[in-house]
Design a protein around this motif. Structure first.
Motif, mmCIF file in Angstrom:
data_model
loop_
_atom_site.group_PDB
_atom_site.id
_atom_site.type_symbol
_atom_site.label_atom_id
_atom_site.label_comp_id
_atom_site.label_asym_id
_atom_site.label_seq_id
_atom_site.Cartn_x
_atom_site.Cartn_y
_atom_site.Cartn_z
ATOM 1 N N HIS A 1 -5.168 2.820 0.532
ATOM 2 C CA HIS A 1 -6.104 2.391 -0.251
ATOM 3 C C HIS A 1 -6.180 1.046 0.046
ATOM 4 O O HIS A 1 -5.231 0.326 0.719
ATOM 5 C CB HIS A 1 -5.558 2.340 -1.822
ATOM 6 C CG HIS A 1 -5.416 3.754 -2.481
ATOM 7 N ND1 HIS A 1 -4.560 4.663 -2.006
ATOM 8 C CD2 HIS A 1 -6.452 4.358 -3.317
ATOM 9 C CE1 HIS A 1 -4.800 5.757 -2.311
ATOM 10 N NE2 HIS A 1 -5.642 5.895 -3.403
ATOM 11 N N THR A 2 -7.271 0.207 -0.489
ATOM 12 C CA THR A 2 -7.349 -1.300 -0.372
ATOM 13 C C THR A 2 -6.798 -2.032 -1.500
ATOM 14 O O THR A 2 -6.461 -1.254 -2.581
ATOM 15 C CB THR A 2 -8.713 -1.582 -0.160
ATOM 16 O OG1 THR A 2 -9.483 -1.505 -1.381
ATOM 17 C CG2 THR A 2 -9.578 -0.895 0.935
ATOM 18 N N ASP B 1 -8.775 -1.332 -4.855
ATOM 19 C CA ASP B 1 -9.243 0.080 -5.353
ATOM 20 C C ASP B 1 -8.497 0.651 -6.420
ATOM 21 O O ASP B 1 -9.121 1.516 -7.276
ATOM 22 C CB ASP B 1 -8.599 1.264 -4.299
ATOM 23 C CG ASP B 1 -9.741 1.208 -2.922
ATOM 24 O OD1 ASP B 1 -10.970 0.718 -3.106
ATOM 25 O OD2 ASP B 1 -9.397 1.645 -1.937
ATOM 26 N N ASP C 1 -5.275 5.787 -11.451
ATOM 27 C CA ASP C 1 -4.527 6.368 -10.479
ATOM 28 C C ASP C 1 -2.797 6.133 -10.700
ATOM 29 O O ASP C 1 -2.011 6.273 -9.739
ATOM 30 C CB ASP C 1 -4.608 5.147 -9.247
ATOM 31 C CG ASP C 1 -6.057 5.220 -8.732
ATOM 32 O OD1 ASP C 1 -6.294 6.307 -8.158
ATOM 33 O OD2 ASP C 1 -6.576 4.360 -8.551
ATOM 34 N N ARG D 1 -6.917 1.883 -9.929
ATOM 35 C CA ARG D 1 -7.157 1.750 -11.562
ATOM 36 C C ARG D 1 -6.212 2.429 -12.215
ATOM 37 O O ARG D 1 -5.245 3.123 -11.816
ATOM 38 C CB ARG D 1 -8.734 2.101 -11.596
ATOM 39 C CG ARG D 1 -9.770 1.517 -10.858
ATOM 40 C CD ARG D 1 -9.904 -0.031 -11.222
ATOM 41 N NE ARG D 1 -10.981 -0.741 -10.754
ATOM 42 C CZ ARG D 1 -11.030 -1.408 -9.735
ATOM 43 N NH1 ARG D 1 -10.087 -1.399 -9.040
ATOM 44 N NH2 ARG D 1 -12.306 -1.970 -9.268
ATOM 45 N N THR E 1 -4.110 -6.835 -5.631
ATOM 46 C CA THR E 1 -3.220 -6.048 -6.269
ATOM 47 C C THR E 1 -1.847 -6.521 -6.577
ATOM 48 O O THR E 1 -1.380 -7.335 -5.736
ATOM 49 C CB THR E 1 -3.006 -4.767 -5.727
ATOM 50 O OG1 THR E 1 -4.408 -4.083 -5.668
ATOM 51 C CG2 THR E 1 -2.099 -3.722 -6.492
ATOM 52 N N THR F 1 -8.157 -5.198 -10.652
ATOM 53 C CA THR F 1 -7.032 -4.178 -10.726
ATOM 54 C C THR F 1 -6.112 -4.424 -11.354
ATOM 55 O O THR F 1 -4.877 -4.294 -11.725
ATOM 56 C CB THR F 1 -6.254 -4.213 -9.226
ATOM 57 O OG1 THR F 1 -5.829 -5.590 -8.984
ATOM 58 C CG2 THR F 1 -7.310 -3.799 -8.017
ATOM 59 N N TYR G 1 -10.927 -6.924 -0.202
ATOM 60 C CA TYR G 1 -11.414 -6.215 -1.214
ATOM 61 C C TYR G 1 -10.811 -6.623 -2.646
ATOM 62 O O TYR G 1 -11.512 -6.168 -3.671
ATOM 63 C CB TYR G 1 -11.145 -4.594 -1.090
ATOM 64 C CG TYR G 1 -11.751 -4.126 0.292
ATOM 65 C CD1 TYR G 1 -12.779 -3.631 0.552
ATOM 66 C CD2 TYR G 1 -10.565 -3.808 1.353
ATOM 67 C CE1 TYR G 1 -13.320 -3.140 1.647
ATOM 68 C CE2 TYR G 1 -11.192 -3.638 2.660
ATOM 69 C CZ TYR G 1 -12.528 -3.208 2.862
ATOM 70 O OH TYR G 1 -12.784 -2.920 3.994
#
Length: 606
Positions: free
Chosen positions: A8-9, A12, A17, A14, A49, A94, A46
């Motif tokens: 994942h980036t 990505d 997940d 959320r 996180t 995120t 992107y």
């Protein structure tokens, strides 16, 4: 870690997940320890996180976490954990989750940074290093959120351009970057030929001649996102190499070119910013633009218009106004008019001190005005300050004609040359827009077409007429019979697209008749021999059935600059030159060794 390639980036993940085992790759944006727990903000293009190394992690993982520094490039394997509602970070996309690290691998380390990525002050204001430091370490500067946003938007704009024009039947065709040097206004960048000693290629200032030849070749709709080169002094919206959206159409007219360009801009803004532009853009003639706004690239996000104040010359013996009103007839050719221009600035008289007005006067003088006359309308409707003593008792007539009211500030520029007065007052208008923040917030992007430009300008130093645009521009047909006898009144079939006070695009209908082209060369002081030497290959092409054609070339750099609300195209170009046309990162331009010079038959003159 069995594998280090990301699943994942960093933008990505959320809440949905929660519980997944994932791998992220990126750079350590920030790192902090709190209560034995290490928090790592991991960044890629992107997003960001938050990675957590809990205090009960393995000793190997804890040791790796302690070794991390900002901008280390790492891979992280971990389990997505939803944050409690009370701990969601709403400033991060995120922010609903964090990644509990199971393993971290350092992919590469970073030296001590010359500046921090996305550093902010306590009040949230970004800390911006000086430009040369940013350009020296451009690879770091490009990691900042602003530069990532700008370059990504530029890519989206280029894609939207190709998408729209391809749908409209345009063909993307490349033209040469090694061409013959031709006189196009700015100096050329020259490339010496090794194979043909003493001769040079030129880097194109634009694909102008070649796109016209493509029209002769039968490719009726051409475009190119073209690299162009001009050896001229740099400034905020200009640098040695730049990019334009180059377009040309055959069997067309001005209305079609303008309509296609409007459609393209509407598509670009909707696709990239989800911003709706009007179906049709405003239009002003060149004369109207100067008369009302003092510029052929007016900023129409605020509605402050200049007015003709010639009537005031007869109301007093104020000498400075006499010359400005001497030839107030607007029907006269532009180069013979004079000007007395007024600005009425609403409801600011009590806010503007003498010192502030003097700053405006300095701006007017910078643009060749002899001065800036002024007076205020006080709360009783009486003139005060500045030149008010010359107009005592005339308040009612002047205020009625200028639309002035109590607490308004009246500004005047007078000059025997109409255009000088317009330009100087236009500079004052622009400054007032900034000082008073007059911009309409709902009018974020205001386009306007400037049309009906003068075709010729008189070069007083060399005592001859020359074209305002390039020499392949088509004069409007009603002036063909008077080209030689009255060049000062000829208007060209050319047009500029202006956005928020910047010239965004320039274009014209083109000459396709060799005979008419020769007349333009002659009026412009180009001998037959010189014209043949510089442009013979284009004029020869016109002898073989050249279609009527025209085009335009919006500047991609300026367009993206304005869409990003930046003030310099350096902020939207990945690797720009600085204001001295130097690249601090790779230190070009740079000397070359003697062997290279010998191969090119060149000698450096000290």
């Amino acid at each position: 870690m069995e594998q280090i390639k990301r699943t994942h980036t960093c933008g990505d993940l959320r809440k949905s997940d929660d519980g997944k085992t994932v791998i992220l790759n990126g750079w350590v944006h920030r790192i902090r320890e709190h209560g034995g727990i290490t928090f790592i903000n991991l960044r890629d293009r992107y997003g960001i996180t938050q990675v957590v190394v809990d205090s009960d992690a393995t000793s190997s993982l804890l040791d790796t976490a302690k070794a991390l520094r900002m901008e280390f490039c790492i891979a992280v394997e971990g389990i997505v954990r939803a944050r409690p509602d009370s701990m969601i970070n709403k400033d991060m996309t995120t922010g609903e989750i964090e990644l509990v690290a199971k393993d971290i691998e350092i992919l590469s380390k970073s030296d001590v940074l010359p500046f921090m990525i996305d550093e902010v002050q306590k009040d949230g204001t970004p800390v911006i290093p000086n430009e040369d430091l940013r350009l020296k370490y451009r690879y770091l500067d490009l990691r900042t959120s602003k530069m990532q946003h700008n370059i990504i938007l530029r890519s989206k704009v280029a894609f939207a351009t190709r998408e729209y024009l391809t749908e409209q039947g345009f063909l993307e065709i490349e033209t040469p970057t090694f061409i013959k040097s031709t006189p196009e206004g700015a100096r050329d960048y020259l490339v010496p030929s090794r194979v043909h000693p003493g001769t040079f290629y030129s880097l194109p200032q634009s694909p102008q001649l070649y796109k016209q030849i493509l029209m002769v070749s039968g490719f009726d709709k051409y475009f190119q996102i073209a690299r162009c080169y001009r050896d001229e002094d740099a400034r905020g919206d200009r640098q040695p190499e730049f990019t334009q959206i180059d377009m040309e159409l055959s069997f067309t007219n001005r209305e079609e070119v303008l309509s296609v360009t409007e459609g393209m801009m509407q598509h670009i803004f909707k696709k990239t910013l989800n911003y709706d532009l009007p179906a049709k853009f405003d239009r002003l003639s060149w004369t109207e633009a100067f008369d009302l706004y003092g510029s052929d690239k007016p900023d129409l996000r605020f509605d402050l218009k200049m007015q003709d104040a010639a009537f005031m010359a007869d109301l007093s013996d104020f000498v400075a106004f006499k010359a400005g009103a001497a030839n107030a007839d607007s029907s006269l050719p532009r180069h013979k008019r004079s000007g007395l221009k007024a600005l009425v600035v609403k409801n600011v008289a009590d806010k503007y001190s003498r010192k502030m007005i003097e700053a405006l006067e300095s701006k007017a003088k910078l643009y060749k005005a002899k001065g800036l006359a002024w007076m205020k309308v006080n709360q009783e409707g009486i003139f005060e300050g500045g030149i008010s003593k010359f107009y005592a008792g005339k308040e009612a007539e002047i205020c009625e004609k200028l639309g002035a009211e109590k607490n308004d500030l009246l500004l005047f520029v007078s000059d025997e040359k109409w255009q000088t007065a317009c330009v100087a007052m236009g500079a004052v208008r622009s400054q007032l827009g900034k000082d008073l923040n007059l911009y309409n917030k709902e009018d974020e992007f205001h386009f306007v077409w400037i049309i009906d430009f003068p075709y010729f300008a008189f070069n007083e130093e060399e005592n001859h007429w020359e074209t305002e645009h390039h020499m392949f521009t088509l004069p409007q047909k009603q002036y063909w019979d008077t080209l030689e006898s009255d060049p000062g009144n000829v208007k060209g079939d050319l047009y500029d697209l202006v956005l928020n006070g910047y010239e965004l695009a320039s274009g014209s209908m083109r000459i396709n008749d060799p005979e008419l082209q020769q007349r333009i060369f002659k009026i412009s002081g180009f001998s037959q021999e010189r014209a043949d030497k510089a442009f013979g290959f284009l004029v020869n092409a016109f002898k073989y059935g050249a279609p009527p054609h025209g085009g335009i070339a919006p500047g991609l750099d300026r367009l993206v600059m304005l869409m990003c609300h930046e003030e310099s195209i350096h902020e939207v170009i990945a690797f720009p030159k600085n204001n001295m046309a130097i690249s601090p990162m790779d230190e070009c331009p740079a000397p070359v060794d003697e062997k290279q010079l010998e191969e090119l038959h060149l000698i450096i003159k000290e």
